[in-house]
Design a protein around this motif. Structure first.
Motif, PDB file in Angstrom:
ATOM      1  N   MET A   1       8.701   5.787   4.227  1.00 52.79           N
ATOM      2  CA  MET A   1       8.911   4.331   4.272  1.00 52.79           C
ATOM      3  C   MET A   1       9.466   3.819   2.950  1.00 52.79           C
ATOM      4  N   THR A   2       8.836   4.198   1.852  1.00 49.75           N
ATOM      5  CA  THR A   2       9.278   3.646   0.573  1.00 49.75           C
ATOM      6  C   THR A   2      10.689   4.089   0.216  1.00 49.75           C
ATOM      7  N   ALA A   3      11.117   5.252   0.739  1.00 47.13           N
ATOM      8  CA  ALA A   3      12.439   5.756   0.382  1.00 47.13           C
ATOM      9  C   ALA A   3      13.545   4.857   0.931  1.00 47.13           C
ATOM     10  N   ILE A   4      13.313   4.146   2.050  1.00 47.04           N
ATOM     11  CA  ILE A   4      14.367   3.334   2.641  1.00 47.04           C
ATOM     12  C   ILE A   4      14.236   1.863   2.254  1.00 47.04           C
ATOM     13  N   LEU A   5      13.184   1.521   1.532  1.00 48.35           N
ATOM     14  CA  LEU A   5      12.978   0.136   1.143  1.00 48.35           C
ATOM     15  C   LEU A   5      13.488  -0.106  -0.265  1.00 48.35           C
ATOM     16  N   ASN A   6      13.980  -1.313  -0.471  1.00 45.87           N
ATOM     17  CA  ASN A   6      14.462  -1.685  -1.793  1.00 45.87           C
ATOM     18  C   ASN A   6      14.178  -3.167  -2.002  1.00 45.87           C
ATOM     19  N   LEU A   7      13.303  -3.457  -2.944  1.00 45.51           N
ATOM     20  CA  LEU A   7      12.995  -4.842  -3.275  1.00 45.51           C
ATOM     21  C   LEU A   7      13.483  -5.192  -4.680  1.00 45.51           C
ATOM     22  N   ALA A   8      14.379  -4.365  -5.212  1.00 40.73           N
ATOM     23  CA  ALA A   8      14.861  -4.571  -6.576  1.00 40.73           C
ATOM     24  C   ALA A   8      15.480  -5.951  -6.734  1.00 40.73           C
ATOM     25  N   GLY A   9      15.009  -6.671  -7.747  1.00 42.92           N
ATOM     26  CA  GLY A   9      15.544  -7.976  -8.053  1.00 42.92           C
ATOM     27  C   GLY A   9      14.961  -9.106  -7.245  1.00 42.92           C
ATOM     28  N   LYS A  10      14.215  -8.798  -6.206  1.00 39.86           N
ATOM     29  CA  LYS A  10      13.616  -9.856  -5.395  1.00 39.86           C
ATOM     30  C   LYS A  10      12.370 -10.404  -6.088  1.00 39.86           C
ATOM     31  N   VAL A  11      12.125 -11.681  -5.890  1.00 40.49           N
ATOM     32  CA  VAL A  11      10.973 -12.353  -6.484  1.00 40.49           C
ATOM     33  C   VAL A  11       9.956 -12.616  -5.388  1.00 40.49           C
ATOM     34  N   ALA A  12       8.725 -12.175  -5.623  1.00 43.55           N
ATOM     35  CA  ALA A  12       7.682 -12.281  -4.612  1.00 43.55           C
ATOM     36  C   ALA A  12       6.441 -12.947  -5.178  1.00 43.55           C
ATOM     37  N   VAL A  13       5.845 -13.812  -4.374  1.00 44.46           N
ATOM     38  CA  VAL A  13       4.517 -14.363  -4.639  1.00 44.46           C
ATOM     39  C   VAL A  13       3.559 -13.722  -3.646  1.00 44.46           C
ATOM     40  N   ILE A  14       2.464 -13.162  -4.153  1.00 48.44           N
ATOM     41  CA  ILE A  14       1.449 -12.538  -3.308  1.00 48.44           C
ATOM     42  C   ILE A  14       0.115 -13.169  -3.639  1.00 48.44           C
ATOM     43  N   THR A  15      -0.531 -13.764  -2.647  1.00 50.24           N
ATOM     44  CA  THR A  15      -1.842 -14.368  -2.866  1.00 50.24           C
ATOM     45  C   THR A  15      -2.942 -13.353  -2.557  1.00 50.24           C
ATOM     46  N   GLY A  16      -4.119 -13.603  -3.118  1.00 49.95           N
ATOM     47  CA  GLY A  16      -5.223 -12.674  -2.917  1.00 49.95           C
ATOM     48  C   GLY A  16      -4.901 -11.287  -3.438  1.00 49.95           C
ATOM     49  N   ALA A  17      -4.235 -11.241  -4.603  1.00 52.01           N
ATOM     50  CA  ALA A  17      -3.675  -9.984  -5.098  1.00 52.01           C
ATOM     51  C   ALA A  17      -4.622  -9.169  -5.966  1.00 52.01           C
ATOM     52  N   ALA A  18      -5.808  -9.666  -6.241  1.00 52.93           N
ATOM     53  CA  ALA A  18      -6.700  -8.953  -7.161  1.00 52.93           C
ATOM     54  C   ALA A  18      -7.401  -7.770  -6.515  1.00 52.93           C
ATOM     55  N   SER A  19      -7.413  -7.712  -5.186  1.00 51.96           N
ATOM     56  CA  SER A  19      -8.156  -6.631  -4.524  1.00 51.96           C
ATOM     57  C   SER A  19      -7.558  -6.356  -3.156  1.00 51.96           C
ATOM     58  N   GLY A  20      -7.982  -5.256  -2.577  1.00 52.15           N
ATOM     59  CA  GLY A  20      -7.684  -4.948  -1.184  1.00 52.15           C
ATOM     60  C   GLY A  20      -6.213  -4.855  -0.849  1.00 52.15           C
ATOM     61  N   ILE A  21      -5.853  -5.423   0.304  1.00 49.33           N
ATOM     62  CA  ILE A  21      -4.486  -5.350   0.803  1.00 49.33           C
ATOM     63  C   ILE A  21      -3.521  -6.037  -0.151  1.00 49.33           C
ATOM     64  N   GLY A  22      -3.928  -7.154  -0.731  1.00 51.56           N
ATOM     65  CA  GLY A  22      -3.055  -7.849  -1.671  1.00 51.56           C
ATOM     66  C   GLY A  22      -2.738  -6.998  -2.885  1.00 51.56           C
ATOM     67  N   ARG A  23      -3.745  -6.343  -3.398  1.00 50.59           N
ATOM     68  CA  ARG A  23      -3.558  -5.486  -4.579  1.00 50.59           C
ATOM     69  C   ARG A  23      -2.619  -4.326  -4.257  1.00 50.59           C
ATOM     70  N   GLN A  24      -2.825  -3.669  -3.122  1.00 53.82           N
ATOM     71  CA  GLN A  24      -1.980  -2.535  -2.762  1.00 53.82           C
ATOM     72  C   GLN A  24      -0.554  -2.983  -2.468  1.00 53.82           C
ATOM     73  N   THR A  25      -0.414  -4.146  -1.858  1.00 50.79           N
ATOM     74  CA  THR A  25       0.921  -4.679  -1.598  1.00 50.79           C
ATOM     75  C   THR A  25       1.650  -4.960  -2.906  1.00 50.79           C
ATOM     76  N   ALA A  26       0.952  -5.550  -3.863  1.00 49.06           N
ATOM     77  CA  ALA A  26       1.561  -5.811  -5.165  1.00 49.06           C
ATOM     78  C   ALA A  26       1.953  -4.522  -5.861  1.00 49.06           C
ATOM     79  N   THR A  27       1.097  -3.505  -5.752  1.00 55.92           N
ATOM     80  CA  THR A  27       1.411  -2.205  -6.365  1.00 55.92           C
ATOM     81  C   THR A  27       2.684  -1.621  -5.777  1.00 55.92           C
ATOM     82  N   LEU A  28       2.810  -1.680  -4.457  1.00 55.62           N
ATOM     83  CA  LEU A  28       3.997  -1.144  -3.799  1.00 55.62           C
ATOM     84  C   LEU A  28       5.236  -1.977  -4.120  1.00 55.62           C
ATOM     85  N   PHE A  29       5.120  -3.291  -4.067  1.00 53.51           N
ATOM     86  CA  PHE A  29       6.261  -4.152  -4.394  1.00 53.51           C
ATOM     87  C   PHE A  29       6.757  -3.874  -5.811  1.00 53.51           C
ATOM     88  N   HIS A  30       5.818  -3.705  -6.736  1.00 51.75           N
ATOM     89  CA  HIS A  30       6.183  -3.429  -8.126  1.00 51.75           C
ATOM     90  C   HIS A  30       6.953  -2.115  -8.219  1.00 51.75           C
TER      91      HIS A  30
END
Length: 265
Positions: A1-30
């Motif tokens: 999945m990550t090999a075909i995704l590209n979020l380079a240069g995109k700006v994202a706001v993620i709420t509830g990012a300190a733990s759980g799904i939000g944290r993992q989503t932020a890690t992947l987006f980064h």
């Protein structure tokens, strides 16, 4: 999945990012190159996580029920990046209580965070997202986190189910209105996930009315999942990243279930 995704240069706001799904989503987006503004009500946890990520990650202590707080978040995004490509409305709470014992305050508390927070957040994102599309972005993306309990009923989760069902309906209605603007809106419905819900976790009770431990509650859910295990935040984050990316440019108003077969059984 990550090999075909590209979020380079995109700006994202993620709420509830300190733990759980939000944290993992932020890690992947980064990892996929996105520039991030992460928010959470847990200021200390958010700061520690952002320090782990490193780079130019911005943070904001954020009560999603406050319209003023949302204005401040989007003002910070505009000042730092001048655009907004992605909004992930992940912040939420889950309160379990038998319906007969659940006063209106149980519904109102969850409605404020789980539904009103998303409503206000989506409206606040519109000016920046419209400007991003006008500047040439193929689309922008809002991903709202609902739950399988917004699609099927859950004993002792009547109020929670009501809010998560509202997220599904709200997302579809907004998606239709915005379909011609380049702003996409989709919903992710996780099944039971072994993640930390922090202070919001109020586990269900057993037959005698005694609260179950989180471990016991999660173990009980596991027996109902055909794949034989709880979900992990790492099972949900790639789906969110796909919907946020240009690979999903023709997808809006849709809902995506990730539950190990829970709702198919």
């Amino acid at each position: 999945m990550t090999a075909i995704l590209n979020l380079a240069g995109k700006v994202a706001v993620i709420t509830g990012a300190a733990s759980g799904i939000g944290r993992q989503t932020a890690t992947l987006f980064h990892a996929l190159g996105a520039r991030l503004l992460l928010t959470d009500i847990d200021a200390d946890g958010l700061a520690a996580f952002a320090a782990e990520l490193g780079g130019d990650v911005l943070t904001a202590t954020h009560d999603v029920t406050s319209e003023e707080a949302w204005h401040a978040v989007f003002g910070q995004v505009d000042a730092a990046f001048g655009r907004l490509d992605i909004l992930v409305n992940n912040a939420g709470i889950m309160v379990s209580k038998p319906f007969a014992d659940a006063g209106i305050e149980v519904l109102r508390r969850q409605m404020a965070i789980n539904v009103e927070g998303i409503y206000v957040g989506m409206r606040g994102a519109l000016p920046l997202m419209r400007a991003t599309v006008a500047a040439g972005a193929p689309t922008t993306s809002i991903v709202n986190i609902s739950s399988v309990y917004g699609k099927v009923g859950g004993a002792q989760f009547a109020a929670y189910s009501a809010t998560k069902g509202a997220v599904r309906a709200l997302s579809k209605a907004v998606a239709i209105e915005l379909a011609g603007t380049g702003i996409r809106v989709n919903t992710v419905l996780p099944g039971p996930v072994a993640t930390n819900l922090g202070a919001s976790w109020e586990p269900p009770t057993d037959a005698d009315g005694h609260p179950l431990t989180p471990e016991a509650a999660l173990a009980a859910w596991t027996t109902l999942i055909p794949m034989g295990r709880l979900g992990e935040a790492t099972d949900i984050a790639p789906l969110i990243a796909f919907l946020a990316s240009d690979a999903a440019a023709f997808i809006t108003g849709s809902e995506f279930i990730a539950d190990g077969g829970y709702t198919a059984a």
